[in-house]
Design a protein around this motif. Structure first.
Motif, PDB file in Angstrom:
ATOM      1  N   ALA A  17       2.264   1.743  -3.491  1.00 53.75           N
ATOM      2  CA  ALA A  17       1.210   2.187  -4.401  1.00 53.75           C
ATOM      3  C   ALA A  17       0.861   3.655  -4.153  1.00 53.75           C
ATOM      4  O   ALA A  17       0.705   4.433  -5.104  1.00 53.75           O
ATOM      5  CB  ALA A  17      -0.028   1.311  -4.242  1.00 53.75           C
ATOM      6  N   ASP A  18       0.731   4.047  -2.892  1.00 49.21           N
ATOM      7  CA  ASP A  18       0.423   5.444  -2.569  1.00 49.21           C
ATOM      8  C   ASP A  18       1.542   6.372  -3.026  1.00 49.21           C
ATOM      9  O   ASP A  18       1.294   7.460  -3.556  1.00 49.21           O
ATOM     10  CB  ASP A  18       0.181   5.616  -1.068  1.00 49.21           C
ATOM     11  CG  ASP A  18      -1.122   4.994  -0.607  1.00 49.21           C
ATOM     12  OD1 ASP A  18      -1.966   4.666  -1.462  1.00 49.21           O
ATOM     13  OD2 ASP A  18      -1.283   4.829   0.622  1.00 49.21           O
ATOM     14  N   PHE A  19       2.778   5.948  -2.832  1.00 52.57           N
ATOM     15  CA  PHE A  19       3.917   6.768  -3.248  1.00 52.57           C
ATOM     16  C   PHE A  19       3.932   6.923  -4.774  1.00 52.57           C
ATOM     17  O   PHE A  19       4.147   8.016  -5.287  1.00 52.57           O
ATOM     18  CB  PHE A  19       5.224   6.152  -2.761  1.00 52.57           C
ATOM     19  CG  PHE A  19       6.421   6.967  -3.122  1.00 52.57           C
ATOM     20  CD1 PHE A  19       6.645   8.194  -2.529  1.00 52.57           C
ATOM     21  CD2 PHE A  19       7.326   6.512  -4.062  1.00 52.57           C
ATOM     22  CE1 PHE A  19       7.755   8.965  -2.860  1.00 52.57           C
ATOM     23  CE2 PHE A  19       8.437   7.264  -4.401  1.00 52.57           C
ATOM     24  CZ  PHE A  19       8.655   8.492  -3.804  1.00 52.57           C
TER      25      PHE A  19
ATOM     26  N   ALA B 182       1.362   6.695  -6.794  1.00 53.38           N
ATOM     27  CA  ALA B 182       0.186   7.429  -7.250  1.00 53.38           C
ATOM     28  C   ALA B 182       0.233   8.911  -6.918  1.00 53.38           C
ATOM     29  O   ALA B 182      -0.174   9.750  -7.728  1.00 53.38           O
ATOM     30  CB  ALA B 182      -1.078   6.806  -6.654  1.00 53.38           C
ATOM     31  N   CYS B 183       0.723   9.257  -5.722  1.00 52.91           N
ATOM     32  CA  CYS B 183       0.633  10.666  -5.318  1.00 52.91           C
ATOM     33  C   CYS B 183       1.896  11.204  -4.648  1.00 52.91           C
ATOM     34  O   CYS B 183       1.905  12.340  -4.198  1.00 52.91           O
ATOM     35  CB  CYS B 183      -0.576  10.873  -4.400  1.00 52.91           C
ATOM     36  SG  CYS B 183      -0.458   9.988  -2.841  1.00 52.91           S
TER      37      CYS B 183
ATOM     38  N   ARG C  87       0.842  -1.201   0.000  1.00 53.47           N
ATOM     39  CA  ARG C  87       0.000   0.000   0.000  1.00 53.47           C
ATOM     40  C   ARG C  87       0.877   1.250   0.000  1.00 53.47           C
ATOM     41  O   ARG C  87       0.600   2.221  -0.705  1.00 53.47           O
ATOM     42  CB  ARG C  87      -0.927  -0.015   1.227  1.00 53.47           C
ATOM     43  CG  ARG C  87      -1.705   1.254   1.499  1.00 53.47           C
ATOM     44  CD  ARG C  87      -2.629   1.795   0.437  1.00 53.47           C
ATOM     45  NE  ARG C  87      -3.279   0.824  -0.391  1.00 53.47           N
ATOM     46  CZ  ARG C  87      -3.697   1.057  -1.648  1.00 53.47           C
ATOM     47  NH1 ARG C  87      -3.547   2.245  -2.193  1.00 53.47           N
ATOM     48  NH2 ARG C  87      -4.257   0.120  -2.353  1.00 53.47           N
ATOM     49  N   ALA C  88       1.968   1.261   0.775  1.00 62.18           N
ATOM     50  CA  ALA C  88       2.859   2.423   0.817  1.00 62.18           C
ATOM     51  C   ALA C  88       3.488   2.672  -0.550  1.00 62.18           C
ATOM     52  O   ALA C  88       3.578   3.810  -1.004  1.00 62.18           O
ATOM     53  CB  ALA C  88       3.935   2.235   1.883  1.00 62.18           C
TER      54      ALA C  88
ATOM     55  N   ASP D 150       3.221  10.264  -1.805  1.00 57.30           N
ATOM     56  CA  ASP D 150       3.143  10.245  -0.340  1.00 57.30           C
ATOM     57  C   ASP D 150       2.992   8.808   0.155  1.00 57.30           C
ATOM     58  O   ASP D 150       1.926   8.210   0.034  1.00 57.30           O
ATOM     59  CB  ASP D 150       1.959  11.077   0.130  1.00 57.30           C
ATOM     60  CG  ASP D 150       1.843  11.146   1.643  1.00 57.30           C
ATOM     61  OD1 ASP D 150       2.718  10.615   2.353  1.00 57.30           O
ATOM     62  OD2 ASP D 150       0.861  11.743   2.124  1.00 57.30           O
ATOM     63  N   PRO D 151       4.052   8.237   0.757  1.00 57.32           N
ATOM     64  CA  PRO D 151       3.965   6.862   1.241  1.00 57.32           C
ATOM     65  C   PRO D 151       3.225   6.735   2.568  1.00 57.32           C
ATOM     66  O   PRO D 151       2.929   5.636   3.007  1.00 57.32           O
ATOM     67  CB  PRO D 151       5.418   6.445   1.398  1.00 57.32           C
ATOM     68  CG  PRO D 151       6.114   7.724   1.740  1.00 57.32           C
ATOM     69  CD  PRO D 151       5.388   8.789   0.951  1.00 57.32           C
ATOM     70  N   GLY D 152       2.956   7.867   3.238  1.00 54.74           N
ATOM     71  CA  GLY D 152       2.220   7.817   4.495  1.00 54.74           C
ATOM     72  C   GLY D 152       3.039   8.201   5.713  1.00 54.74           C
ATOM     73  O   GLY D 152       2.573   8.070   6.833  1.00 54.74           O
TER      74      GLY D 152
END
Length: 58
Positions: A6-8, A10-11, A3-4, A13-15
């Motif tokens: 994928a988020d990184f 896509a946008c 998920r980290a 930001d890994p969280g």
């Protein structure tokens, strides 16, 4: 972890907070619980101390 990534991708930001010249917050993947840790005193961090992280100017 997936998920980290994928988020990184896509946008950007890994969280968790980004590495800066003053702080190195790292994600520790652990069982039973993931957590954030400060990596300001590691040998790897010392290699990057003094390197400017600003955006290049055109």
């Amino acid at each position: 972890m997936l998920r980290a990534w994928a988020d990184f991708a896509a946008c950007g930001d890994p969280g968790w907070p980004p590495v800066t010249a003053d702080a190195t917050t790292v994600k520790v993947w652990a069982v039973p619980g993931d957590h954030l840790a400060d990596d300001a005193v590691s040998d790897v961090r010392a290699l990057w101390r003094g390197v400017p992280f600003g955006l290049p100017r055109l």
